[in-house]
Motif scaffolding. Structure first.
Motif, PDB file in Angstrom:
ATOM      1  N   TYR A   1     -19.074  26.166 -10.610  1.00 36.14           N
ATOM      2  CA  TYR A   1     -19.328  27.562 -10.314  1.00 36.14           C
ATOM      3  C   TYR A   1     -18.843  27.929  -8.914  1.00 36.14           C
ATOM      4  O   TYR A   1     -18.940  27.147  -7.965  1.00 36.14           O
ATOM      5  N   ASP A   2     -18.363  29.153  -8.805  1.00 27.15           N
ATOM      6  CA  ASP A   2     -18.049  29.705  -7.489  1.00 27.15           C
ATOM      7  C   ASP A   2     -19.365  29.887  -6.740  1.00 27.15           C
ATOM      8  O   ASP A   2     -20.305  30.503  -7.247  1.00 27.15           O
ATOM      9  N   LYS A   3     -19.452  29.358  -5.531  1.00 24.59           N
ATOM     10  CA  LYS A   3     -20.688  29.432  -4.751  1.00 24.59           C
ATOM     11  C   LYS A   3     -20.800  30.721  -3.936  1.00 24.59           C
ATOM     12  O   LYS A   3     -21.723  30.853  -3.124  1.00 24.59           O
ATOM     13  N   THR A   4     -19.893  31.654  -4.167  1.00 30.56           N
ATOM     14  CA  THR A   4     -19.971  32.924  -3.448  1.00 30.56           C
ATOM     15  C   THR A   4     -21.136  33.754  -3.991  1.00 30.56           C
ATOM     16  O   THR A   4     -21.212  34.032  -5.189  1.00 30.56           O
ATOM     17  N   ILE A   5     -22.047  34.129  -3.122  1.00 29.55           N
ATOM     18  CA  ILE A   5     -23.201  34.936  -3.516  1.00 29.55           C
ATOM     19  C   ILE A   5     -22.901  36.427  -3.277  1.00 29.55           C
ATOM     20  O   ILE A   5     -22.978  37.246  -4.181  1.00 29.55           O
ATOM     21  N   PHE A   6     -22.560  36.754  -2.045  1.00 29.51           N
ATOM     22  CA  PHE A   6     -22.135  38.099  -1.686  1.00 29.51           C
ATOM     23  C   PHE A   6     -20.734  38.020  -1.101  1.00 29.51           C
ATOM     24  O   PHE A   6     -20.435  37.124  -0.294  1.00 29.51           O
ATOM     25  N   SER A   7     -19.887  38.950  -1.479  1.00 24.03           N
ATOM     26  CA  SER A   7     -18.558  39.060  -0.880  1.00 24.03           C
ATOM     27  C   SER A   7     -18.127  40.516  -0.954  1.00 24.03           C
ATOM     28  O   SER A   7     -17.784  41.015  -2.031  1.00 24.03           O
TER      29      SER A   7
ATOM     30  N   VAL B   1     -28.020  49.152   3.427  1.00 24.75           N
ATOM     31  CA  VAL B   1     -28.673  47.897   3.089  1.00 24.75           C
ATOM     32  C   VAL B   1     -30.175  48.094   3.215  1.00 24.75           C
ATOM     33  O   VAL B   1     -30.669  48.526   4.270  1.00 24.75           O
ATOM     34  N   ASP B   2     -30.907  47.824   2.123  1.00 27.91           N
ATOM     35  CA  ASP B   2     -32.360  47.823   2.168  1.00 27.91           C
ATOM     36  C   ASP B   2     -32.819  46.402   2.470  1.00 27.91           C
ATOM     37  O   ASP B   2     -32.422  45.450   1.783  1.00 27.91           O
TER      38      ASP B   2
ATOM     39  N   GLY C   1     -21.954  41.865   9.370  1.00 25.17           N
ATOM     40  CA  GLY C   1     -21.055  40.713   9.368  1.00 25.17           C
ATOM     41  C   GLY C   1     -21.692  39.469   8.785  1.00 25.17           C
ATOM     42  O   GLY C   1     -21.004  38.623   8.189  1.00 25.17           O
ATOM     43  N   ALA C   2     -23.027  39.346   8.929  1.00 26.59           N
ATOM     44  CA  ALA C   2     -23.732  38.174   8.401  1.00 26.59           C
ATOM     45  C   ALA C   2     -23.870  38.226   6.889  1.00 26.59           C
ATOM     46  O   ALA C   2     -23.882  37.179   6.227  1.00 26.59           O
ATOM     47  N   ILE C   3     -23.974  39.435   6.313  1.00 24.18           N
ATOM     48  CA  ILE C   3     -24.213  39.530   4.864  1.00 24.18           C
ATOM     49  C   ILE C   3     -22.966  39.890   4.061  1.00 24.18           C
ATOM     50  O   ILE C   3     -23.005  39.859   2.835  1.00 24.18           O
ATOM     51  N   VAL C   4     -21.885  40.240   4.739  1.00 28.19           N
ATOM     52  CA  VAL C   4     -20.692  40.641   4.011  1.00 28.19           C
ATOM     53  C   VAL C   4     -20.111  39.469   3.224  1.00 28.19           C
ATOM     54  O   VAL C   4     -19.414  39.654   2.233  1.00 28.19           O
ATOM     55  N   ARG C   5     -20.422  38.246   3.655  1.00 26.55           N
ATOM     56  CA  ARG C   5     -20.007  37.050   2.919  1.00 26.55           C
ATOM     57  C   ARG C   5     -21.133  36.025   3.017  1.00 26.55           C
ATOM     58  O   ARG C   5     -21.424  35.497   4.087  1.00 26.55           O
ATOM     59  N   ILE C   6     -21.777  35.764   1.895  1.00 23.86           N
ATOM     60  CA  ILE C   6     -22.837  34.754   1.825  1.00 23.86           C
ATOM     61  C   ILE C   6     -22.439  33.732   0.772  1.00 23.86           C
ATOM     62  O   ILE C   6     -22.177  34.088  -0.380  1.00 23.86           O
ATOM     63  N   ASP C   7     -22.369  32.484   1.156  1.00 25.52           N
ATOM     64  CA  ASP C   7     -22.016  31.398   0.244  1.00 25.52           C
ATOM     65  C   ASP C   7     -23.181  30.432   0.101  1.00 25.52           C
ATOM     66  O   ASP C   7     -23.880  30.134   1.078  1.00 25.52           O
ATOM     67  N   ALA C   8     -23.377  29.943  -1.117  1.00 22.79           N
ATOM     68  CA  ALA C   8     -24.394  28.922  -1.361  1.00 22.79           C
ATOM     69  C   ALA C   8     -23.864  27.549  -0.947  1.00 22.79           C
ATOM     70  O   ALA C   8     -22.648  27.317  -0.947  1.00 22.79           O
ATOM     71  N   VAL C   9     -24.757  26.664  -0.600  1.00 20.40           N
ATOM     72  CA  VAL C   9     -24.379  25.275  -0.340  1.00 20.40           C
ATOM     73  C   VAL C   9     -24.657  24.405  -1.559  1.00 20.40           C
ATOM     74  O   VAL C   9     -24.143  23.296  -1.675  1.00 20.40           O
ATOM     75  N   ASP C  10     -25.450  24.941  -2.498  1.00 22.03           N
ATOM     76  CA  ASP C  10     -25.834  24.149  -3.666  1.00 22.03           C
ATOM     77  C   ASP C  10     -26.501  25.082  -4.667  1.00 22.03           C
ATOM     78  O   ASP C  10     -26.745  26.262  -4.385  1.00 22.03           O
ATOM     79  N   PHE C  11     -26.807  24.520  -5.838  1.00 22.15           N
ATOM     80  CA  PHE C  11     -27.637  25.206  -6.824  1.00 22.15           C
ATOM     81  C   PHE C  11     -28.936  24.423  -6.967  1.00 22.15           C
ATOM     82  O   PHE C  11     -28.957  23.193  -6.811  1.00 22.15           O
TER      83      PHE C  11
ATOM     84  N   TYR D   1     -30.006  36.617   7.964  1.00 23.91           N
ATOM     85  CA  TYR D   1     -30.144  37.719   7.020  1.00 23.91           C
ATOM     86  C   TYR D   1     -31.437  38.499   7.224  1.00 23.91           C
ATOM     87  O   TYR D   1     -31.681  39.482   6.519  1.00 23.91           O
ATOM     88  N   THR D   2     -32.260  38.056   8.131  1.00 28.50           N
ATOM     89  CA  THR D   2     -33.537  38.724   8.389  1.00 28.50           C
ATOM     90  C   THR D   2     -33.438  39.542   9.685  1.00 28.50           C
ATOM     91  O   THR D   2     -32.894  39.066  10.681  1.00 28.50           O
TER      92      THR D   2
END
Length: 308
Positions: free
Chosen positions: A170-176, A185-186, A226-236, A299-300
C-alpha cells in the motif's frame, strides 16, 4: 569416540555436498548468461499479477498511478511497483541448473512454494516467471518459466522484491495536497475545536462555533499547513497494536476542506503515553495508519499558537 565419529562423518558429507553444489552453480553462472531473460519491455507493463502461496495480488496502472485490487482499489507504493517491473525486465540468468521436475520443490520453483509473477499489457500476457529460494551463496535466486522444467539461477535475491505482505504494497501517503489548495482546516480535540481558514490573502483562526475569527500570524499558519500538506505513515497497525488502539476517544480530528469544496478527514486514536506509535484512520479506509509520536506533535495546535 565412535559416538562423535558418526556425526562428524555426516557433517563432512553435508559440507562436501554444499561445496560441490556451490562450485557447480558458480561454474554455470560463469558460463553463458542471458540478459533480460523474460524479454520484457518495462513501459509496456500496465498490469501485474503475483501469486504467492498465501495470497494473490493484482495490480493495474491507471495513467501515472498503480492500484492494488482489494475490497476497494488501493493505491500502491510507486517505488515498490517500479522495483517489480525493473527487476522483471532486468533478470539475468546463467546456464540451466536442472531439468528434473522432481527437483522443482527443492528449488522452491514449483507451483506450491514458488512465487509466480505474470506481466501483462491489458489482458495480453507479456511474460511470466516463478521465483524460488536463494542459492547457497545467497547471491542468486532459482527461477523457472511456467510450463518449462528448466531451472536457472538469476542474479540477485529477486524473490524478496515480490514477496511482501499485502499491506506492505500500500501507498503510505495519508494526506497529500497541492500547496495553496487548502481553504480551511478544522482542528478538533475532545473538549474544543478551532478552524484555520484562508480568504482575501490572509489566514484567520476561530473557535467553535466559528462565528468570530481573528487574523492569524501568517508564518505560524503556513508552518502548520506545511506540516499537514503531506503526511506519510511509517507502518500499518498489526495484531500487536490491537489492544492499544482506541478510536472511541480520539485525541485529534483533522478535517481539511480544499478550494474545490472536497473534504478530507483524519482521526487520531487516543494517545498511549508509553508508546511511540500513534494510530490514525480515514473514513474511506479500513486500514489503520501508524505515525510516530514525534510527527504527531506537528499536527496539534492550540488557538494561541496561531496568534501574532
Amino acid at each position: 569416540m565412535k559416538r562423535l565419529l558418526i556425526p562428524l562423518i555426516v557433517l563432512i558429507i553435508i559440507l562436501i555436498a554444499w561445496l560441490v553444489q556451490n562450485r557447480m552453480e558458480n561454474r554455470q553462472m560463469a558460463g553463458r548468461t542471458v540478459e533480460n531473460f523474460l524479454n520484457l519491455s518495462a513501459p509496456d507493463v500496465n498490469r501485474i499479477v503475483i501469486e504467492k502461496p498465501d495470497d494473490t495480488l493484482e495490480f493495474t496502472r491507471d495513467q501515472a498511478y498503480w492500484y492494488l485490487h482489494d475490497s476497494l482499489p488501493r493505491r500502491a507504493d510507486s517505488m515498490a511497483m517500479k522495483n517489480i517491473i525493473n527487476n522483471g525486465a532486468g533478470i539475468v540468468v546463467g546456464d540451466v541448473i536442472s531439468e528434473n521436475p522432481e527437483r522443482q520443490t527443492e528449488f522452491q520453483v514449483d507451483t506450491a512454494s514458488g512465487i509466480l509473477i505474470r506481466f501483462y499489457h491489458d489482458d495480453n500476457l507479456l511474460a511470466s516467471v516463478i521465483t524460488g529460494k536463494p542459492s547457497v551463496d545467497y547471491a542468486h535466486t532459482y527461477v523457472r518459466i511456467p510450463g518449462s522444467d528448466q531451472v536457472y539461477l538469476a542474479n540477485g535475491l529477486i524473490r524478496y522484491v515480490f514477496d511482501r505482505k499485502r499491506t506492505q504494497w500500500y501507498d503510505k501517503t495519508i494526506f497529500s495536497f497541492i500547496p495553496g489548495s487548502i481553504a480551511s482546516v478544522d482542528i478538533a480535540y475532545p473538549d474544543k475545536a478551532y478552524r484555520l481558514s484562508f480568504h482575501d490573502s490572509l489566514w484567520y483562526i476561530s473557535k467553535q462555533p466559528y462565528q468570530d475569527s481573528l487574523t492569524a500570524d501568517s508564518m505560524k499558519a503556513e508552518s502548520f499547513i506545511g506540516a499537514i500538506v503531506r503526511i506519510d505513515a511509517v507502518d500499518f497497525a498489526n495484531a500487536a497494536d490491537s489492544g492499544l488502539i482506541d478510536f472511541a476517544n480520539p485525541s485529534l480530528i483533522l478535517k481539511v476542506t480544499l478550494t474545490d469544496g472536497s473534504t478530507h478527514q483524519l482521526t487520531f486514536a487516543k494517545i498511549n503515553a508509553e508508546g511511540s506509535r500513534v494510530y490514525c484512520k480515514k473514513p474511506e479506509f479500513d486500514d489503520i495508519f501508524v505515525v510516530y509520536k514525534s510527527k504527531y506533535a506537528n499536527y496539534t495546535r492550540q488557538f494561541a499558537d496561531f496568534m501574532p
